[in-house]
Design a protein around this motif. Structure first.
Motif, mmCIF file in Angstrom:
data_model
loop_
_atom_site.group_PDB
_atom_site.id
_atom_site.type_symbol
_atom_site.label_atom_id
_atom_site.label_comp_id
_atom_site.label_asym_id
_atom_site.label_seq_id
_atom_site.Cartn_x
_atom_site.Cartn_y
_atom_site.Cartn_z
ATOM 1 N N UNK A 120 -3.812 14.423 4.307
ATOM 2 C CA UNK A 120 -3.515 13.620 2.858
ATOM 3 C C UNK A 120 -3.758 14.495 1.717
ATOM 4 N N UNK A 121 -3.064 14.796 1.114
ATOM 5 C CA UNK A 121 -3.296 15.981 0.022
ATOM 6 C C UNK A 121 -3.883 15.477 -1.324
ATOM 7 N N UNK A 122 -4.700 16.344 -1.844
ATOM 8 C CA UNK A 122 -5.164 15.865 -3.010
ATOM 9 C C UNK A 122 -4.724 16.670 -4.405
ATOM 10 N N UNK B 165 0.803 -1.304 0.080
ATOM 11 C CA UNK B 165 0.091 -0.013 -0.110
ATOM 12 C C UNK B 165 0.887 1.296 0.008
ATOM 13 N N UNK B 166 0.333 2.272 -0.473
ATOM 14 C CA UNK B 166 1.046 3.724 -0.482
ATOM 15 C C UNK B 166 0.058 4.826 0.086
ATOM 16 N N UNK B 167 0.763 5.521 1.070
ATOM 17 C CA UNK B 167 -0.103 6.548 1.599
ATOM 18 C C UNK B 167 0.730 7.881 1.422
ATOM 19 N N UNK B 168 0.024 8.990 0.946
ATOM 20 C CA UNK B 168 0.526 10.362 0.723
ATOM 21 C C UNK B 168 0.234 11.212 1.532
ATOM 22 N N UNK C 47 2.830 15.437 -2.834
ATOM 23 C CA UNK C 47 3.046 14.664 -1.440
ATOM 24 C C UNK C 47 4.142 13.722 -1.128
ATOM 25 N N UNK C 48 4.674 13.692 -0.091
ATOM 26 C CA UNK C 48 5.413 12.487 0.489
ATOM 27 C C UNK C 48 4.900 11.071 0.667
ATOM 28 N N UNK D 211 -4.347 8.940 10.556
ATOM 29 C CA UNK D 211 -3.617 10.228 10.221
ATOM 30 C C UNK D 211 -4.667 11.555 10.130
ATOM 31 N N UNK D 212 -6.040 11.272 9.926
ATOM 32 C CA UNK D 212 -6.853 12.246 10.212
ATOM 33 C C UNK D 212 -6.704 12.655 11.886
#
Length: 270
Positions: free
Chosen positions: A258-260, A178-181, A222-223, A251-252
């Protein structure tokens, strides 16, 4: 006088054909005994190597018939019968059948290879020929899969055995990728700790191999963090979806954005 003539002919017949008949009987008795022993040994080897039951019966029956045909030809040859024509007829019939059933024979050969070498078994999750599913049944000619949407997928064994096969169940464990930005202003260490807590608090995530969270990319907006939990095959999708949901909530809660994707519009004044 006629009786003596018939007796002489009988003696002559026995002298000519008696040894051949006796030899043929001996070959038949000994050959039958050898075939029986060979079939018994073949069955023992297959049982020892855990061959599929349907494949075992088929191979034993096929081998037995081939050996018996050869034995019959040997007996006829011992009795002086010309067997060349029989062999030619058998070869021609085999060629004709092979040409007529070329596709079916390829599938049959593929099924035999699959049942012997066992790249997968019933219940395994595999990907092959562009299809993903759980193996439902392995027949001599086809293999049946149940897709994730519960569709029945039937793949001919000829193409299946000659293509790439990915067996997700073979090792018993799968890594979930999985990837989280997150926003560039987010704290990297805090983000890693939050995501790792999501993984370690999930009982379906395996402790060995240990899960991993690491920065994988500095993207445009994003990172990106690579999140890599491990799970048993049966828990793969549960871990996949739960990690996405729980990760977003965690994260929230930590105030990590979390950018869009952003779009910048530039207008040139006339």
């Amino acid at each position: 006088m006629d009786l003596e003539k018939w007796v002489d002919k009988g003696i002559e017949f026995i002298a000519d054909f008696g040894p051949k008949i006796i030899g043929a009987l001996l070959i038949w008795i000994i050959g039958s005994w050898v075939i029986k022993k060979m079939m018994k040994g073949m069955s023992h080897v297959m049982n020892k190597n855990d061959y599929d039951e349907s494949l075992k019966k088929f191979l034993i029956s096929l081998t037995s018939w081939i050996l018996k045909v050869l034995l019959i030809l040997a007996v006829l040859g011992t009795m002086g019968v010309e067997t060349t024509s029989f062999a030619a007829i058998i070869a021609a019939a085999g060629l004709a059948i092979g040409l007529a059933l070329q596709g079916s024979l390829a599938n049959f050969a593929g099924g035999v290879l699959i049942l012997i070498f066992k790249p997968f078994k019933v219940g395994d999750l595999i990907e092959a020929q562009g299809e993903l599913g759980v193996v439902k049944e392995i027949d001599i000619f086809t293999t049946k899969l149940n897709s994730p949407t519960n569709k029945l997928v039937i793949i001919p064994n000829g193409t299946l055995s000659n293509g790439n096969i990915i067996n997700y169940s073979a090792e018993g464990k799968l890594r979930v990728d999985l990837t989280f930005g997150v926003d560039y202003g987010s704290d990297i260490k805090l983000t890693k700790d939050v995501l790792m807590e999501v993984l370690t608090s999930n009982p379906k995530v395996l402790k060995d191999p240990a899960p991993m969270v690491a920065v994988s990319e500095l993207a445009d907006s994003s990172v990106n963090f690579a999140v890599r939990p491990w799970a048993n095959v049966a828990d793969y999708w549960d871990v996949y979806f739960e990690t996405i949901e729980n990760g977003k909530e965690a994260l929230d809660k930590a105030g990590i954005e979390i950018p869009y994707p952003h779009q910048v519009e530039i207008r040139k004044e006339a």
